[in-house]
Design an enzyme around this catalytic site. Structure first.
Site, PDB file in Angstrom:
ATOM      1  N   CYS A   1     -32.105  23.158 -12.799  1.00 23.34           N
ATOM      2  CA  CYS A   1     -32.942  23.673 -13.690  1.00 23.34           C
ATOM      3  C   CYS A   1     -34.058  23.162 -14.187  1.00 23.34           C
ATOM      4  O   CYS A   1     -34.719  23.395 -15.107  1.00 23.34           O
ATOM      5  CB  CYS A   1     -32.068  24.648 -14.538  1.00 23.34           C
ATOM      6  SG  CYS A   1     -31.422  23.336 -16.020  1.00 23.34           S
TER       7      CYS A   1
ATOM      8  N   CYS B   1     -28.668  27.615 -16.584  1.00 21.42           N
ATOM      9  CA  CYS B   1     -28.574  26.861 -15.224  1.00 21.42           C
ATOM     10  C   CYS B   1     -27.788  27.524 -14.143  1.00 21.42           C
ATOM     11  O   CYS B   1     -26.430  27.728 -14.588  1.00 21.42           O
ATOM     12  CB  CYS B   1     -28.095  25.519 -15.918  1.00 21.42           C
ATOM     13  SG  CYS B   1     -28.043  24.434 -14.382  1.00 21.42           S
TER      14      CYS B   1
ATOM     15  N   TYR C   1      12.063  -8.488   2.641  1.00 26.12           N
ATOM     16  CA  TYR C   1      12.543  -7.504   3.869  1.00 26.12           C
ATOM     17  C   TYR C   1      13.241  -8.223   5.135  1.00 26.12           C
ATOM     18  O   TYR C   1      13.655  -7.912   5.905  1.00 26.12           O
ATOM     19  CB  TYR C   1      11.580  -6.673   4.455  1.00 26.12           C
ATOM     20  CG  TYR C   1      10.236  -7.354   4.617  1.00 26.12           C
ATOM     21  CD1 TYR C   1       9.229  -7.155   4.060  1.00 26.12           C
ATOM     22  CD2 TYR C   1       9.991  -8.077   5.615  1.00 26.12           C
ATOM     23  CE1 TYR C   1       7.906  -7.437   4.035  1.00 26.12           C
ATOM     24  CE2 TYR C   1       8.886  -8.938   6.018  1.00 26.12           C
ATOM     25  CZ  TYR C   1       7.864  -8.532   5.210  1.00 26.12           C
ATOM     26  OH  TYR C   1       6.560  -8.884   5.505  1.00 26.12           O
TER      27      TYR C   1
ATOM     28  N   LYS D   1       6.439  -0.395   6.048  1.00 29.57           N
ATOM     29  CA  LYS D   1       5.381  -1.463   6.607  1.00 29.57           C
ATOM     30  C   LYS D   1       4.445  -1.585   5.160  1.00 29.57           C
ATOM     31  O   LYS D   1       3.542  -1.064   4.988  1.00 29.57           O
ATOM     32  CB  LYS D   1       4.561  -1.088   7.756  1.00 29.57           C
ATOM     33  CG  LYS D   1       3.802  -2.542   8.155  1.00 29.57           C
ATOM     34  CD  LYS D   1       3.093  -2.240   9.326  1.00 29.57           C
ATOM     35  CE  LYS D   1       2.776  -3.570   9.905  1.00 29.57           C
ATOM     36  NZ  LYS D   1       1.729  -4.170   9.053  1.00 29.57           N
TER      37      LYS D   1
ATOM     38  N   CYS E   1     -26.084  18.904 -17.902  1.00 31.08           N
ATOM     39  CA  CYS E   1     -27.339  19.426 -18.188  1.00 31.08           C
ATOM     40  C   CYS E   1     -27.616  20.078 -19.654  1.00 31.08           C
ATOM     41  O   CYS E   1     -26.250  20.756 -19.969  1.00 31.08           O
ATOM     42  CB  CYS E   1     -27.310  20.684 -17.277  1.00 31.08           C
ATOM     43  SG  CYS E   1     -28.565  21.970 -17.458  1.00 31.08           S
TER      44      CYS E   1
ATOM     45  N   ASP F   1       1.614  -2.895   2.775  1.00 31.75           N
ATOM     46  CA  ASP F   1       0.376  -3.479   3.250  1.00 31.75           C
ATOM     47  C   ASP F   1      -0.094  -4.446   2.325  1.00 31.75           C
ATOM     48  O   ASP F   1      -0.767  -4.114   1.402  1.00 31.75           O
ATOM     49  CB  ASP F   1      -0.540  -2.122   3.417  1.00 31.75           C
ATOM     50  CG  ASP F   1      -1.856  -2.635   3.995  1.00 31.75           C
ATOM     51  OD1 ASP F   1      -2.025  -3.804   4.576  1.00 31.75           O
ATOM     52  OD2 ASP F   1      -2.599  -1.728   3.950  1.00 31.75           O
TER      53      ASP F   1
ATOM     54  N   LYS G   1       2.226   2.554  13.273  1.00 30.87           N
ATOM     55  CA  LYS G   1       1.179   2.731  12.405  1.00 30.87           C
ATOM     56  C   LYS G   1       0.732   4.394  12.035  1.00 30.87           C
ATOM     57  O   LYS G   1       0.691   5.202  12.856  1.00 30.87           O
ATOM     58  CB  LYS G   1      -0.117   2.103  12.977  1.00 30.87           C
ATOM     59  CG  LYS G   1       0.139   0.659  13.332  1.00 30.87           C
ATOM     60  CD  LYS G   1      -0.325  -0.182  11.766  1.00 30.87           C
ATOM     61  CE  LYS G   1      -1.844  -0.433  12.033  1.00 30.87           C
ATOM     62  NZ  LYS G   1      -2.371  -1.302  10.815  1.00 30.87           N
TER      63      LYS G   1
ATOM     64  N   GLU H   1      11.978   0.777   7.838  1.00 31.06           N
ATOM     65  CA  GLU H   1      11.745   0.339   6.595  1.00 31.06           C
ATOM     66  C   GLU H   1      10.261   0.903   6.474  1.00 31.06           C
ATOM     67  O   GLU H   1       9.396   1.115   7.472  1.00 31.06           O
ATOM     68  CB  GLU H   1      11.922  -1.374   6.295  1.00 31.06           C
ATOM     69  CG  GLU H   1      13.001  -1.750   6.810  1.00 31.06           C
ATOM     70  CD  GLU H   1      13.063  -3.414   7.135  1.00 31.06           C
ATOM     71  OE1 GLU H   1      12.128  -3.991   6.459  1.00 31.06           O
ATOM     72  OE2 GLU H   1      13.848  -3.679   7.822  1.00 31.06           O
TER      73      GLU H   1
ATOM     74  N   CYS I   1     -31.859  17.801 -15.002  1.00 32.13           N
ATOM     75  CA  CYS I   1     -30.742  18.724 -14.137  1.00 32.13           C
ATOM     76  C   CYS I   1     -31.371  18.992 -12.843  1.00 32.13           C
ATOM     77  O   CYS I   1     -32.372  19.297 -12.721  1.00 32.13           O
ATOM     78  CB  CYS I   1     -30.461  19.818 -15.003  1.00 32.13           C
ATOM     79  SG  CYS I   1     -29.463  21.052 -13.838  1.00 32.13           S
TER      80      CYS I   1
HETATM   81  P1  AMP Z   1       0.305  -7.664  11.134  1.00 30.20           P
HETATM   82  O1  AMP Z   1      -0.229  -8.106   9.750  1.00 30.20           O
HETATM   83  O2  AMP Z   1      -0.530  -6.727  11.595  1.00 30.20           O
HETATM   84  O3  AMP Z   1       0.705  -8.865  12.010  1.00 30.20           O
HETATM   85  O4  AMP Z   1       1.870  -7.076  10.948  1.00 30.20           O
HETATM   86  C1  AMP Z   1       2.892  -7.855  10.766  1.00 30.20           C
HETATM   87  C2  AMP Z   1       3.262  -7.803   9.252  1.00 30.20           C
HETATM   88  O5  AMP Z   1       3.850  -6.763   8.478  1.00 30.20           O
HETATM   89  C3  AMP Z   1       4.310  -8.916   8.924  1.00 30.20           C
HETATM   90  O6  AMP Z   1       3.651 -10.395   8.903  1.00 30.20           O
HETATM   91  C4  AMP Z   1       4.778  -8.613   7.796  1.00 30.20           C
HETATM   92  O7  AMP Z   1       4.036  -9.263   6.488  1.00 30.20           O
HETATM   93  C5  AMP Z   1       4.248  -6.965   7.438  1.00 30.20           C
HETATM   94  N1  AMP Z   1       5.494  -6.228   6.989  1.00 30.20           N
HETATM   95  C6  AMP Z   1       5.114  -5.219   6.292  1.00 30.20           C
HETATM   96  N2  AMP Z   1       6.295  -4.708   5.948  1.00 30.20           N
HETATM   97  C7  AMP Z   1       7.211  -5.199   6.736  1.00 30.20           C
HETATM   98  C8  AMP Z   1       8.582  -5.075   7.135  1.00 30.20           C
HETATM   99  N3  AMP Z   1       9.300  -3.966   6.493  1.00 30.20           N
HETATM  100  N4  AMP Z   1       9.205  -5.890   7.969  1.00 30.20           N
HETATM  101  C9  AMP Z   1       8.539  -6.677   8.667  1.00 30.20           C
HETATM  102  N5  AMP Z   1       7.329  -6.852   8.349  1.00 30.20           N
HETATM  103  C10 AMP Z   1       6.605  -6.536   7.427  1.00 30.20           C
HETATM  104 ZN    ZN Z   2     -29.311  22.586 -15.401  1.00 34.34          ZN
END
Ligand code: AMP
Ligand code: ZN
Length: 648
Positions: free
Chosen positions: A396, A415, A213, A110, A409, A112, A301, A108, A393
């Site tokens: 020039c 120029c 998820y 990850k 400019c 952010d 990562k 899956e 500028c």
């Molecule tokens: P960390 O924040 O570094 O502790 O990483 C773990 C966190 O990744 C989990 O607590 C989730 O919030 C997040 N996360 C994002 N995508 C997923 C996923 N597909 N499955 C599980 N955790 C995920």
């Molecule tokens: Zn110029």
């Protein structure tokens, strides 16, 4: 320094940044820098065999802010183990196999964002909370209700806790920053800060999104695999991840990971890696947990796209149109395998909005091959100073003209950088296609031979070129030959070459198709232009203004003496002027081969979904590109249709 001392120091530094990140939804160092410190601590702990109680290696997430009601998770939430490359993944796999034998994984994204846990009972949404320390989270029930995607009712009637990630989509993030004076630093902080906010109106204004998820606590129902959980999540109307695959083979896993990393910039949200989990839940039970994470999952990562560094200076550069653009000079950093010393800053208004200053620490982002950009401020220092807009500028010294957010400019005649880049544009592949006339050579011609306008190029003789440094017989001859060859030119290329502001190759083509000859075009009225395909008011005005200027008309008249307008090149094909992208596997044709065929028929290709793409070809097992393309309204065809086009 003594190892234990260093451990103590690292704990202090890391805990400071954890507090910023998890509790204040802010950050002053990049994830990459954090991960490096964390790794150093982990290794020291291994060496010394001592792990302090307050070490972040044994703690999950942040603390619980008193301003929220505490929510005790019915089942504990964990963090994730991490690896940085495939070799580290294989080590994890070996360890895992030792315990449970061979197994299938799921893959899956990850996401952010900020992890959330939602509780349902009797088919109704009851409560939501943040992860907190994993045992207790902060209740954010009202906040999460502002997210439209959250189902308030679900078909399933039992007591159940479902986990997901709260994110801010990039489109919403950019739109927010465009329309607000105070910009948000990054989508992750923006989502976290909005969800952990007592002012629900702020939460709502950020237009957050959710992706689920995982299933944690479930009173009356068990799940035999991650796949079953994924299906349950979807069937009950939760927004689920865009990417979910069960994989048996590590080679396939490896290529999938590479694909995801390559395609991640096409997504409308940030991912910082992928998560690999043991699919079978019975096997998971055998593996169990550490203090901090499940032993049955690992985060892979990706290479960091963001890094922080000190902004040393800002210089202003003059472009072809005379626009004066800010460029940041950075304390060099490594990012995505390259050393970055410079990065763009969009414009002066943007600098003010983002509160970027010289001598401050800033975040720099570089995705795939895009030019690095300063995205936000990380931290100001006592010696931080404001960036001043250009008052003249930089080259020039002529006065500047301010138009909207941009500075120009005022010297249109001489120029140097303007002239040089206009010459280089004239000669470029898209325009007159004069091979060997690079920007560098244009600079030489300007400085040494006083080549100032397009006509001067056609007056050059071989003897002139031989005076230039690095120009031997052959090179001079070649350049003269390609200048000569460029004289036979389709009208649209010539129009492109003029460099009329806002008019690129595509619009030049529209103009050429419509007006057919130069005389018709130079007498055009603004009204006639507005009706053209894809022509907005600004473009119509720009073209009309250009041809109303006597100097330009004289230039065109002079140039015409040298040129011979021809019909379009005949090797144009069915894909001419179309930018094509392929997703998924094609039957019996490799992607490289397909792209080659497209190019042979006049098309251009792309590896990511963007507004520039006109056509998406969908093969088997299409990836996330398809969704994104649908959102952008890109024309989509099947591989069968594609093969038919090739045969036409
Ligand atoms: P960390 O924040 O570094 O502790 O990483 C773990 C966190 O990744 C989990 O607590 C989730 O919030 C997040 N996360 C994002 N995508 C997923 C996923 N597909 N499955 C599980 N955790 C995920
Ligand atoms: Zn110029």
């Amino acid at each position: 320094m003594d190892k234990l001392e260093r451990q103590k120091e690292l704990i202090r530094i890391l805990n400071y940044h954890r507090k910023k990140y998890y509790d204040e939804d802010d950050n002053v160092i990049s994830d990459k820098e954090y991960d490096e410190l964390y790794k150093e601590l982990e290794e020291l702990e291994k060496e010394t065999g001592f792990v302090a109680d307050n070490s972040p290696t044994r703690l999950v997430g942040g603390s619980v802010d008193k301003k929220f009601l505490p929510y005790k998770h019915k089942q504990r939430l964990y963090s994730l183990d991490k690896c940085q490359n495939f070799e580290e993944f294989l080590n994890w796999e070996k360890r895992t196999e030792k315990q449970i034998g061979s197994f299938d994984y799921t893959l899956e994204y990850k996401y952010d964002g900020l992890s959330v846990n939602v509780f349902y009972s009797g088919g109704n949404f009851v409560k939501a909370s943040t992860r907190g320390d994993g045992i207790t989270g902060e209740e954010i029930t009202e906040q999460i209700k502002t997210v439209k995607e959250l189902p308030l009712q679900i078909p399933y009637k039992g007591d159940i806790e479902i986990q997901g990630e709260c994110i801010m989509r990039l489109s919403d993030f950019n739109e927010y920053n465009r329309t607000h004076d105070k910009t948000l630093k990054n989508p992750r902080n923006a989502a976290a800060g909005a969800l952990r906010n007592l002012d629900i109106n702020i939460t709502r204004s950020r237009k957050l999104s959710l992706i689920f998820y995982n299933i944690g606590y479930s009173k009356d129902r068990s799940f035999s695999s991650q796949l079953q959980m994924y299906e349950f999540i979807k069937e009950n109307g939760f927004p689920s991840g865009d990417f979910f695959k069960v994989i048996k083979d590590k080679n396939i896993l490896n290529s999938e990971l590479k694909n995801i990393e390559k395609e991640r910039d096409g997504l409308d949200y940030l991912i910082d890696g992928a998560v690999i989990k043991v699919n079978d839940t019975a096997l998971r039970e055998e593996l169990g947990f550490t203090d901090k994470f499940p032993k049955w999952a690992i985060a892979y990562k990706f290479e960091a796209e963001e890094e922080s560094t000190v902004l040393k200076d800002v210089i202003w550069q003059v472009s072809r149109t005379g626009k004066i653009n800010p460029l940041a000079i950075l304390e060099p950093i490594e990012l995505g395998g390259a050393t970055i010393k410079r990065a763009t800053l969009n414009n002066y208004a943007d600098i003010l909005k983002k509160d970027i200053k010289i001598n401050s620490r800033v975040f720099v982002r570089r995705s795939n091959d895009v030019i690095p950009e300063v995205t936000s401020n990380a931290e100001h220092f006592a010696n931080s100073v404001d960036i001043k807009p250009p008052d003249k500028c930089p080259v020039c010294k002529a006065a500047v003209i301010k138009k909207g957010a941009f500075y120009y400019c005022s010297n249109t005649e001489n120029c140097a950088p303007r002239i040089i880049s206009a010459l280089a544009h004239f000669a470029s592949k898209e325009a007159m296609d004069i091979e060997g006339l690079s920007e560098k050579t244009c600079e030489l011609l300007y400085n040494e031979l006083n080549v100032k306008n397009f006509t001067d190029i056609y007056k050059l003789k071989k003897e002139d070129l031989l005076e230039l440094e690095g120009f031997k017989d052959k090179k001079a001859e070649n350049l003269i030959a390609s200048i000569k060859a460029s004289k036979n030119v389709p009208l649209y290329r010539f129009i492109t070459a003029l460099g009329i502001p806002t008019i690129g190759k595509k619009n030049a083509k529209t103009l050429a198709d419509k007006f057919k000859n130069l005389n018709r075009l130079i007498n055009v009225k603004e009204e006639e232009l507005k009706d053209l395909n894809d022509f907005g008011e600004i473009m119509a005005k720009s073209v009309a203004e250009y041809f109303a200027d006597g100097k330009n008309l004289q230039l065109i008249k002079d140039l015409s003496q040298y040129l011979n307008f021809i019909e379009e090149e005949s090797n144009q094909g069915i894909f001419s002027d179309i930018t094509v992208l392929i997703t998924g596997k094609l039957n019996g044709m490799s992607r490289d081969k397909a792209y080659e065929e497209i190019k042979r028929r006049g098309g251009q290709t792309s590896d990511t979904v963007s507004k520039k793409v006109n056509l998406l070809i969908v093969g088997e097992d299409a990836g996330s590109k398809l969704e994104k393309a649908k959102k952008l309204g890109i024309r989509i065809i099947s591989q069968e249709e594609f093969f038919q086009m090739l045969n036409q």
